[in-house]
Design an enzyme around this catalytic site. Structure first.
Site, PDB file in Angstrom:
ATOM      1  N   CYS A  51      -5.642 -28.188   7.564  1.00  0.00           N
ATOM      2  CA  CYS A  51      -4.947 -26.627   7.894  1.00  0.00           C
ATOM      3  C   CYS A  51      -4.116 -28.080   9.420  1.00  0.00           C
ATOM      4  CB  CYS A  51      -5.229 -26.029   9.044  1.00  0.00           C
ATOM      5  SG  CYS A  51      -5.628 -25.948  10.699  1.00  0.00           S
ATOM      6  N   HIS A  80      -5.213 -21.895  11.372  1.00  0.00           N
ATOM      7  CA  HIS A  80      -5.785 -22.190  10.751  1.00  0.00           C
ATOM      8  C   HIS A  80      -6.839 -21.102  10.307  1.00  0.00           C
ATOM      9  CE1 HIS A  80     -10.244 -23.407  10.401  1.00  0.00           C
ATOM     10  NE2 HIS A  80     -10.727 -22.470  10.612  1.00  0.00           N
ATOM     11  N   ASP A  82      -7.701  -6.955   0.798  1.00  0.00           N
ATOM     12  CA  ASP A  82      -6.882  -7.153   1.976  1.00  0.00           C
ATOM     13  C   ASP A  82      -7.074  -6.376   3.170  1.00  0.00           C
ATOM     14  OD1 ASP A  82      -6.745  -4.898   2.098  1.00  0.00           O
ATOM     15  OD2 ASP A  82      -5.743  -5.052   3.493  1.00  0.00           O
ATOM     16  N   CYS A  88      -5.670 -27.783  13.227  1.00  0.00           N
ATOM     17  CA  CYS A  88      -6.957 -28.547  13.015  1.00  0.00           C
ATOM     18  C   CYS A  88      -6.479 -30.268  12.751  1.00  0.00           C
ATOM     19  CB  CYS A  88      -7.982 -28.151  11.781  1.00  0.00           C
ATOM     20  SG  CYS A  88      -8.592 -26.483  12.070  1.00  0.00           S
ATOM     21  N   CYS A 102     -11.100 -29.686   8.588  1.00  0.00           N
ATOM     22  CA  CYS A 102     -10.080 -28.727   7.439  1.00  0.00           C
ATOM     23  C   CYS A 102      -8.864 -29.393   7.730  1.00  0.00           C
ATOM     24  CB  CYS A 102     -10.174 -27.849   8.775  1.00  0.00           C
ATOM     25  SG  CYS A 102      -8.910 -26.238   8.154  1.00  0.00           S
ATOM     26  N   ASP A 153       0.875  -1.141  -0.137  1.00  0.00           N
ATOM     27  CA  ASP A 153       0.221  -0.096   0.297  1.00  0.00           C
ATOM     28  C   ASP A 153       0.634   1.386   0.373  1.00  0.00           C
ATOM     29  OD1 ASP A 153       0.972   0.287   2.597  1.00  0.00           O
ATOM     30  OD2 ASP A 153      -1.106   0.013   3.574  1.00  0.00           O
TER      31      ASP A 153
HETATM   32 ZN   LIG Z   1      -7.842 -25.551  10.381  1.00  0.00          ZN
END
Ligand SMILES: [Zn+2]
Length: 387
Positions: free
Chosen positions: A312, A341, A272, A315, A310, A93
Protein backbone atom coordinates in the site's frame (compact mmCIF):
# COMPACT_ATOMS: atom_id res chain seq x y z
CA UNK A 1 -32.28 -12.13 -13.74
CA UNK A 2 -31.30 -12.99 -10.19
CA UNK A 3 -29.65 -16.25 -11.26
CA UNK A 4 -27.24 -14.20 -13.39
CA UNK A 5 -26.71 -11.73 -10.56
CA UNK A 6 -24.97 -14.27 -8.32
CA UNK A 7 -22.66 -17.06 -9.43
CA UNK A 8 -21.45 -19.54 -6.84
CA UNK A 9 -18.00 -20.56 -8.06
CA UNK A 10 -16.87 -22.97 -5.38
CA UNK A 11 -17.86 -24.26 -1.96
CA UNK A 12 -14.78 -25.37 -0.05
CA UNK A 13 -14.86 -28.67 1.86
CA UNK A 14 -14.94 -26.54 5.00
CA UNK A 15 -18.14 -24.78 3.80
CA UNK A 16 -16.62 -21.44 2.79
CA UNK A 17 -17.90 -20.00 -0.50
CA UNK A 18 -16.35 -18.12 -3.44
CA UNK A 19 -18.60 -16.45 -5.98
CA UNK A 20 -19.34 -13.30 -7.90
CA UNK A 21 -22.06 -10.65 -8.08
CA UNK A 22 -22.68 -9.00 -11.43
CA UNK A 23 -23.99 -5.44 -11.35
CA UNK A 24 -24.07 -2.84 -14.09
CA UNK A 25 -21.26 -0.98 -12.29
CA UNK A 26 -18.98 -4.00 -12.23
CA UNK A 27 -18.46 -7.55 -11.04
CA UNK A 28 -17.87 -8.08 -7.32
CA UNK A 29 -15.80 -11.11 -6.35
CA UNK A 30 -16.82 -12.75 -3.09
CA UNK A 31 -16.19 -13.10 -0.23
CA UNK A 32 -16.18 -9.30 -0.24
CA UNK A 33 -15.68 -6.57 2.34
CA UNK A 34 -17.54 -3.29 1.78
CA UNK A 35 -16.00 -0.16 3.35
CA UNK A 36 -18.57 2.18 4.89
CA UNK A 37 -19.13 5.55 3.22
CA UNK A 38 -21.79 6.92 5.56
CA UNK A 39 -22.32 10.26 3.82
CA UNK A 40 -21.15 9.20 0.36
CA UNK A 41 -17.45 9.19 1.23
CA UNK A 42 -15.22 6.64 2.90
CA UNK A 43 -13.89 9.17 5.40
CA UNK A 44 -10.75 10.96 4.20
CA UNK A 45 -10.28 8.95 0.96
CA UNK A 46 -10.71 10.03 -2.66
CA UNK A 47 -12.39 7.68 -5.13
CA UNK A 48 -8.98 6.97 -6.66
CA UNK A 49 -7.43 6.11 -3.32
CA UNK A 50 -10.38 3.84 -2.64
CA UNK A 51 -9.89 2.10 -5.98
CA UNK A 52 -6.18 1.67 -5.20
CA UNK A 53 -7.08 -0.26 -2.04
CA UNK A 54 -8.94 -2.65 -4.44
CA UNK A 55 -12.27 -1.79 -2.85
CA UNK A 56 -14.94 -3.36 -5.07
CA UNK A 57 -18.14 -1.96 -3.56
CA UNK A 58 -18.92 0.85 -1.11
CA UNK A 59 -21.73 0.98 1.44
CA UNK A 60 -23.79 4.15 1.87
CA UNK A 61 -26.22 4.80 4.75
CA UNK A 62 -29.76 5.53 3.52
CA UNK A 63 -30.74 7.16 6.84
CA UNK A 64 -27.85 9.63 6.79
CA UNK A 65 -28.04 10.41 3.05
CA UNK A 66 -31.81 10.94 3.26
CA UNK A 67 -31.27 13.55 6.00
CA UNK A 68 -28.12 15.11 4.55
CA UNK A 69 -27.72 16.17 1.74
CA UNK A 70 -31.29 14.93 1.05
CA UNK A 71 -32.79 13.15 -1.91
CA UNK A 72 -33.25 16.24 -4.10
CA UNK A 73 -29.52 16.91 -4.17
CA UNK A 74 -28.63 13.28 -4.92
CA UNK A 75 -31.34 12.97 -7.60
CA UNK A 76 -30.19 16.15 -9.33
CA UNK A 77 -26.65 14.76 -9.47
CA UNK A 78 -28.02 11.62 -11.16
CA UNK A 79 -27.68 9.26 -8.20
CA UNK A 80 -25.06 8.59 -5.56
CA UNK A 81 -22.44 7.14 -7.94
CA UNK A 82 -22.25 10.35 -9.94
CA UNK A 83 -22.61 12.56 -6.87
CA UNK A 84 -19.58 10.99 -5.17
CA UNK A 85 -17.66 10.24 -8.39
CA UNK A 86 -17.42 6.51 -7.71
CA UNK A 87 -18.13 4.41 -10.79
CA UNK A 88 -18.11 1.06 -8.98
CA UNK A 89 -21.03 -0.71 -7.29
CA UNK A 90 -22.72 0.70 -4.18
CA UNK A 91 -24.96 -0.90 -1.56
CA UNK A 92 -27.27 1.09 0.69
CA UNK A 93 -28.50 -0.15 4.03
CA UNK A 94 -32.13 0.71 4.70
CA UNK A 95 -31.71 2.97 7.69
CA UNK A 96 -33.42 0.40 9.90
CA UNK A 97 -30.40 0.02 12.17
CA UNK A 98 -29.84 3.81 12.45
CA UNK A 99 -33.50 4.63 13.05
CA UNK A 100 -33.51 2.29 16.03
CA UNK A 101 -30.13 3.27 17.44
CA UNK A 102 -29.46 6.99 16.79
CA UNK A 103 -32.53 9.19 17.41
CA UNK A 104 -33.64 10.08 20.91
CA UNK A 105 -37.32 9.77 20.11
CA UNK A 106 -38.43 6.82 18.04
CA UNK A 107 -42.02 5.64 17.84
CA UNK A 108 -42.50 2.23 16.29
CA UNK A 109 -45.87 1.03 15.05
CA UNK A 110 -46.84 -1.74 12.70
CA UNK A 111 -46.81 0.61 9.69
CA UNK A 112 -43.38 2.16 10.24
CA UNK A 113 -41.23 4.35 12.44
CA UNK A 114 -41.49 8.03 13.36
CA UNK A 115 -38.17 9.48 14.44
CA UNK A 116 -36.33 12.70 15.07
CA UNK A 117 -33.20 13.61 13.16
CA UNK A 118 -30.37 12.90 15.64
CA UNK A 119 -28.75 16.24 14.73
CA UNK A 120 -31.44 18.89 14.18
CA UNK A 121 -34.40 17.23 15.91
CA UNK A 122 -36.74 17.47 12.89
CA UNK A 123 -39.41 14.76 12.69
CA UNK A 124 -39.47 12.16 9.91
CA UNK A 125 -41.30 8.95 9.15
CA UNK A 126 -39.99 5.80 7.49
CA UNK A 127 -42.36 3.16 6.22
CA UNK A 128 -41.30 0.15 4.13
CA UNK A 129 -42.48 1.72 0.86
CA UNK A 130 -40.95 5.11 1.77
CA UNK A 131 -37.59 3.45 2.36
CA UNK A 132 -37.70 1.70 -1.02
CA UNK A 133 -38.45 5.10 -2.62
CA UNK A 134 -35.50 6.61 -0.72
CA UNK A 135 -33.21 3.83 -1.92
CA UNK A 136 -34.47 4.19 -5.50
CA UNK A 137 -33.57 7.92 -5.30
CA UNK A 138 -30.11 7.25 -3.90
CA UNK A 139 -29.68 4.68 -6.67
CA UNK A 140 -27.37 2.01 -5.19
CA UNK A 141 -26.92 -1.24 -7.13
CA UNK A 142 -27.91 -3.30 -4.11
CA UNK A 143 -30.57 -2.03 -1.71
CA UNK A 144 -31.78 -3.41 1.60
CA UNK A 145 -35.19 -4.00 3.11
CA UNK A 146 -36.44 -1.84 5.96
CA UNK A 147 -36.20 -4.03 9.05
CA UNK A 148 -36.36 -3.78 12.81
CA UNK A 149 -33.09 -4.66 14.47
CA UNK A 150 -33.76 -5.74 18.06
CA UNK A 151 -31.00 -4.64 20.45
CA UNK A 152 -28.91 -7.13 22.41
CA UNK A 153 -29.99 -8.43 24.81
CA UNK A 154 -33.68 -8.61 23.92
CA UNK A 155 -36.36 -10.74 25.53
CA UNK A 156 -37.80 -13.51 23.38
CA UNK A 157 -41.08 -11.62 23.41
CA UNK A 158 -39.62 -8.39 22.02
CA UNK A 159 -37.36 -10.19 19.55
CA UNK A 160 -40.44 -12.05 18.32
CA UNK A 161 -42.41 -8.82 17.82
CA UNK A 162 -39.48 -7.32 15.87
CA UNK A 163 -39.20 -10.49 13.79
CA UNK A 164 -42.90 -10.36 12.88
CA UNK A 165 -42.72 -6.67 11.98
CA UNK A 166 -39.59 -7.31 9.90
CA UNK A 167 -41.41 -10.06 7.97
CA UNK A 168 -44.46 -7.84 7.35
CA UNK A 169 -42.28 -4.94 6.27
CA UNK A 170 -40.27 -7.25 3.98
CA UNK A 171 -43.46 -8.11 2.08
CA UNK A 172 -44.28 -4.40 1.72
CA UNK A 173 -40.73 -3.55 0.61
CA UNK A 174 -40.87 -6.28 -2.04
CA UNK A 175 -44.27 -5.12 -3.23
CA UNK A 176 -43.08 -1.51 -3.57
CA UNK A 177 -39.83 -2.61 -5.22
CA UNK A 178 -41.72 -4.68 -7.81
CA UNK A 179 -44.14 -1.80 -8.48
CA UNK A 180 -41.40 0.78 -9.13
CA UNK A 181 -38.54 1.18 -11.58
CA UNK A 182 -34.91 2.23 -11.07
CA UNK A 183 -34.47 5.97 -11.67
CA UNK A 184 -31.07 6.06 -13.33
CA UNK A 185 -31.25 3.42 -16.05
CA UNK A 186 -29.45 0.53 -14.34
CA UNK A 187 -30.86 -2.40 -12.43
CA UNK A 188 -31.10 -2.47 -8.64
CA UNK A 189 -31.18 -5.66 -6.58
CA UNK A 190 -33.17 -6.02 -3.37
CA UNK A 191 -31.96 -8.03 -0.36
CA UNK A 192 -34.16 -9.36 2.43
CA UNK A 193 -32.95 -9.20 6.03
CA UNK A 194 -33.40 -12.01 8.54
CA UNK A 195 -33.80 -11.04 12.20
CA UNK A 196 -34.59 -13.01 15.36
CA UNK A 197 -31.84 -11.85 17.74
CA UNK A 198 -30.01 -14.78 19.36
CA UNK A 199 -33.06 -17.10 19.38
CA UNK A 200 -32.78 -20.00 16.97
CA UNK A 201 -36.54 -20.61 16.79
CA UNK A 202 -37.02 -16.98 15.73
CA UNK A 203 -34.14 -17.20 13.23
CA UNK A 204 -35.89 -20.20 11.66
CA UNK A 205 -39.23 -18.44 11.54
CA UNK A 206 -37.73 -15.25 10.14
CA UNK A 207 -35.69 -17.07 7.49
CA UNK A 208 -38.74 -18.98 6.32
CA UNK A 209 -40.81 -15.79 6.01
CA UNK A 210 -38.09 -13.81 4.22
CA UNK A 211 -37.12 -16.67 1.89
CA UNK A 212 -40.74 -17.06 0.82
CA UNK A 213 -40.58 -13.57 -0.72
CA UNK A 214 -37.72 -14.57 -3.05
CA UNK A 215 -35.17 -11.76 -2.77
CA UNK A 216 -32.02 -11.29 -4.87
CA UNK A 217 -29.92 -11.90 -1.75
CA UNK A 218 -30.26 -12.44 1.99
CA UNK A 219 -28.72 -10.61 4.91
CA UNK A 220 -28.31 -11.77 8.47
CA UNK A 221 -29.16 -8.75 10.60
CA UNK A 222 -29.26 -8.22 14.33
CA UNK A 223 -25.85 -9.68 15.12
CA UNK A 224 -22.57 -7.95 16.07
CA UNK A 225 -24.64 -5.77 18.41
CA UNK A 226 -23.00 -6.77 21.70
CA UNK A 227 -23.33 -10.56 21.95
CA UNK A 228 -20.17 -12.65 22.53
CA UNK A 229 -18.15 -13.76 19.47
CA UNK A 230 -19.02 -17.41 20.14
CA UNK A 231 -22.72 -16.59 20.21
CA UNK A 232 -22.39 -14.57 17.00
CA UNK A 233 -20.54 -17.40 15.22
CA UNK A 234 -23.10 -19.94 16.42
CA UNK A 235 -26.13 -17.95 15.23
CA UNK A 236 -24.32 -16.98 12.02
CA UNK A 237 -23.60 -20.63 11.16
CA UNK A 238 -27.09 -21.72 12.11
CA UNK A 239 -28.76 -18.95 10.11
CA UNK A 240 -26.49 -19.35 7.06
CA UNK A 241 -27.41 -23.05 6.89
CA UNK A 242 -31.07 -22.06 6.48
CA UNK A 243 -30.41 -19.75 3.51
CA UNK A 244 -30.55 -20.84 -0.15
CA UNK A 245 -27.23 -21.92 -1.70
CA UNK A 246 -27.74 -20.00 -4.93
CA UNK A 247 -28.19 -16.52 -3.44
CA UNK A 248 -25.61 -14.20 -1.86
CA UNK A 249 -25.43 -14.05 1.96
CA UNK A 250 -24.54 -10.82 3.69
CA UNK A 251 -23.56 -10.60 7.36
CA UNK A 252 -24.38 -7.03 8.38
CA UNK A 253 -22.01 -4.97 10.52
CA UNK A 254 -19.18 -7.53 10.76
CA UNK A 255 -16.41 -6.91 11.60
CA UNK A 256 -13.02 -7.59 13.00
CA UNK A 257 -10.68 -9.65 10.81
CA UNK A 258 -11.17 -12.80 12.94
CA UNK A 259 -14.97 -12.36 12.84
CA UNK A 260 -14.85 -12.15 9.05
CA UNK A 261 -12.71 -15.29 8.78
CA UNK A 262 -15.08 -17.17 11.12
CA UNK A 263 -18.20 -16.04 9.25
CA UNK A 264 -16.67 -16.90 5.85
CA UNK A 265 -16.00 -20.34 7.33
CA UNK A 266 -19.74 -20.51 8.05
CA UNK A 267 -20.75 -19.70 4.47
CA UNK A 268 -21.08 -15.89 4.39
CA UNK A 269 -20.23 -13.94 1.20
CA UNK A 270 -20.51 -10.23 2.07
CA UNK A 271 -19.47 -7.98 4.96
CA UNK A 272 -19.45 -4.32 5.96
CA UNK A 273 -18.10 -2.61 9.05
CA UNK A 274 -16.72 0.73 10.22
CA UNK A 275 -13.90 -0.96 12.16
CA UNK A 276 -11.00 -0.68 9.64
CA UNK A 277 -11.76 2.95 8.77
CA UNK A 278 -12.95 4.29 12.15
CA UNK A 279 -10.12 2.62 14.04
CA UNK A 280 -7.57 3.85 11.49
CA UNK A 281 -8.50 7.43 12.30
CA UNK A 282 -7.73 6.72 15.97
CA UNK A 283 -4.38 5.09 15.18
CA UNK A 284 -5.25 1.38 15.21
CA UNK A 285 -3.88 -0.51 12.22
CA UNK A 286 -4.28 -4.16 11.22
CA UNK A 287 -1.49 -6.45 10.10
CA UNK A 288 -1.18 -10.18 9.51
CA UNK A 289 0.46 -10.32 12.95
CA UNK A 290 -2.41 -8.57 14.73
CA UNK A 291 -3.42 -4.98 15.39
CA UNK A 292 -1.15 -2.16 16.52
CA UNK A 293 -1.92 1.21 18.04
CA UNK A 294 0.38 3.72 16.40
CA UNK A 295 -0.05 6.12 19.33
CA UNK A 296 1.90 3.72 21.47
CA UNK A 297 5.33 4.88 22.69
CA UNK A 298 7.00 1.68 21.42
CA UNK A 299 6.76 3.10 17.88
CA UNK A 300 8.49 6.41 18.68
CA UNK A 301 11.65 5.50 16.76
CA UNK A 302 10.37 2.46 14.82
CA UNK A 303 11.56 2.98 11.26
CA UNK A 304 9.67 -0.01 9.81
CA UNK A 305 6.40 0.44 7.87
CA UNK A 306 3.06 -0.60 9.41
CA UNK A 307 3.50 -3.98 7.76
CA UNK A 308 6.72 -5.20 6.18
CA UNK A 309 6.05 -6.26 2.59
CA UNK A 310 2.69 -4.45 2.30
CA UNK A 311 2.35 -2.80 -1.11
CA UNK A 312 0.00 0.00 0.00
CA UNK A 313 0.97 3.61 -0.54
CA UNK A 314 1.34 4.21 3.21
CA UNK A 315 3.70 1.29 3.81
CA UNK A 316 5.71 2.16 0.72
CA UNK A 317 6.35 5.67 2.02
CA UNK A 318 5.98 6.02 5.76
CA UNK A 319 7.46 4.52 8.92
CA UNK A 320 5.55 3.70 12.11
CA UNK A 321 7.65 6.39 13.80
CA UNK A 322 6.54 9.06 11.29
CA UNK A 323 2.88 8.01 11.46
CA UNK A 324 3.00 8.03 15.28
CA UNK A 325 4.37 11.58 15.10
CA UNK A 326 1.53 12.61 12.74
CA UNK A 327 -1.08 11.12 15.10
CA UNK A 328 0.47 12.98 18.05
CA UNK A 329 0.36 16.25 16.08
CA UNK A 330 -3.20 15.72 14.87
CA UNK A 331 -2.13 15.84 11.21
CA UNK A 332 -4.95 14.70 8.90
CA UNK A 333 -2.49 12.63 6.86
CA UNK A 334 -2.18 10.25 9.84
CA UNK A 335 -5.75 8.95 9.69
CA UNK A 336 -5.74 8.92 5.90
CA UNK A 337 -2.53 6.88 5.68
CA UNK A 338 -3.82 4.44 8.31
CA UNK A 339 -7.17 4.12 6.50
CA UNK A 340 -5.41 3.32 3.22
CA UNK A 341 -3.36 0.62 4.92
CA UNK A 342 -6.30 -0.91 6.81
CA UNK A 343 -8.47 -1.18 3.72
CA UNK A 344 -5.54 -2.65 1.85
CA UNK A 345 -5.14 -5.21 4.64
CA UNK A 346 -8.86 -6.08 4.60
CA UNK A 347 -8.92 -6.45 0.80
CA UNK A 348 -5.84 -8.69 0.99
CA UNK A 349 -7.55 -10.78 3.64
CA UNK A 350 -10.61 -11.20 1.40
CA UNK A 351 -8.64 -12.09 -1.75
CA UNK A 352 -6.48 -14.47 0.29
CA UNK A 353 -9.60 -16.27 1.51
CA UNK A 354 -11.10 -16.31 -1.98
CA UNK A 355 -7.97 -17.88 -3.49
CA UNK A 356 -7.84 -20.47 -0.69
CA UNK A 357 -11.54 -21.33 -1.13
CA UNK A 358 -11.09 -21.81 -4.87
CA UNK A 359 -8.20 -24.19 -4.17
CA UNK A 360 -10.13 -26.02 -1.41
CA UNK A 361 -7.54 -24.88 1.13
CA UNK A 362 -9.62 -22.66 3.39
CA UNK A 363 -8.78 -24.64 6.54
CA UNK A 364 -5.07 -24.11 5.89
CA UNK A 365 -5.68 -20.40 5.37
CA UNK A 366 -7.59 -20.18 8.63
CA UNK A 367 -4.83 -21.97 10.56
CA UNK A 368 -2.13 -19.70 9.12
CA UNK A 369 -4.26 -16.63 9.88
CA UNK A 370 -4.32 -17.51 13.59
CA UNK A 371 -0.70 -18.72 13.73
CA UNK A 372 0.73 -15.49 12.36
CA UNK A 373 -1.38 -13.42 14.76
CA UNK A 374 -0.33 -15.39 17.84
CA UNK A 375 3.32 -14.48 17.54
CA UNK A 376 2.50 -10.79 17.53
CA UNK A 377 0.17 -10.88 20.52
CA UNK A 378 3.10 -11.84 22.73
CA UNK A 379 5.66 -9.52 21.19
CA UNK A 380 3.89 -6.17 21.08
CA UNK A 381 2.13 -4.12 23.67
CA UNK A 382 -1.12 -3.08 22.07
CA UNK A 383 -3.43 -0.51 23.47
CA UNK A 384 -7.13 -1.22 23.12
CA UNK A 385 -9.14 1.31 21.17
CA UNK A 386 -12.86 1.45 21.73
CA UNK A 387 -14.52 -0.11 18.72
ZN1 LIG B 1 0.20 -1.06 4.10
Amino acid sequence: MSAEFFTLENVDEAGARAGSLTTEHGVIETPVFMPVGTYGAVKSLSSNELRNTRTQIVLGNAYHLYLRPGLETISKAGGLQKFMSWDGPILTDSGGFQVFSLPKLTKIDDEGVTFQDHIDGSTHRFTPSKVIDVERSIGADIIMNFDECAPYPSTHEYASEAEIRTANWAARCKERFDATEPLYGYKQFLFGIVQGSTYKDLREKSTEAIRALDFDGYAIGGLAVGETPDMMYDICGFNASLLPENKPRYMMGVGKPEDIVECVARGIDMFDCVIPTRNARKGTVYTSEGKLNLNNAVYKTDSTPIEEGCSCESCQNYSRSYLRHLFKMGETLAGRAATIHNLHYYMNLMTGMRTAIKENKFDDFRKEFYQSRKSEANATITEEVVE
